[in-house]
Design a protein around this motif. Structure first.
Motif, PDB file in Angstrom:
ATOM      1  N   CYS A   4     -13.035  57.915 -47.284  1.00 51.40           N
ATOM      2  CA  CYS A   4     -14.249  57.637 -48.057  1.00 51.40           C
ATOM      3  C   CYS A   4     -15.471  57.689 -47.147  1.00 51.40           C
ATOM      4  N   GLU A   6     -18.325  56.175 -47.583  1.00 54.27           N
ATOM      5  CA  GLU A   6     -19.143  54.958 -47.583  1.00 54.27           C
ATOM      6  C   GLU A   6     -18.856  54.134 -46.327  1.00 54.27           C
ATOM      7  N   CYS A   9     -15.615  51.645 -45.320  1.00 60.19           N
ATOM      8  CA  CYS A   9     -14.489  51.856 -46.235  1.00 60.19           C
ATOM      9  C   CYS A   9     -13.465  52.782 -45.584  1.00 60.19           C
ATOM     10  N   ASP A  11     -10.566  53.618 -47.330  1.00 59.21           N
ATOM     11  CA  ASP A  11      -9.743  54.175 -48.406  1.00 59.21           C
ATOM     12  C   ASP A  11      -9.873  55.696 -48.437  1.00 59.21           C
ATOM     13  N   CYS A  28     -14.030  57.093 -52.307  1.00 56.52           N
ATOM     14  CA  CYS A  28     -12.827  56.557 -52.945  1.00 56.52           C
ATOM     15  C   CYS A  28     -13.130  56.261 -54.419  1.00 56.52           C
ATOM     16  N   HIS A  31     -15.700  53.207 -54.999  1.00 60.16           N
ATOM     17  CA  HIS A  31     -17.106  53.541 -54.780  1.00 60.16           C
ATOM     18  C   HIS A  31     -17.599  54.533 -55.834  1.00 60.16           C
TER      19      HIS A  31
END
Length: 54
Positions: A4, A6, A9, A11, A28, A31
């Motif tokens: 991801c 962001e 993060c 994920d 992800c 988000h």
């Protein structure tokens, strides 16, 4: 699989979001759900991400 985009993060990315006022990015599912609530944001599942983007 890509992580991801962001900050903070870890994920896996499952969705590409197209954000009119910022860069497009792969995020992800969590988000993506938050981002698509904003006007003008469009989400597209990434190929090979399975059905987890919904």
């Amino acid at each position: 699989m890509t992580q991801c985009a962001e900050d903070g993060c870890s994920d896996p990315a499952a969705v590409r979001v197209y954000v009119p006022w910022d860069e497009d990015r792969d995020v992800c599912t969590g988000h993506a759900r938050a981002l698509v609530q904003k006007d003008g944001v469009v989400a597209e599942p990434l190929e090979g991400a399975g059905d987890d983007w919904r």
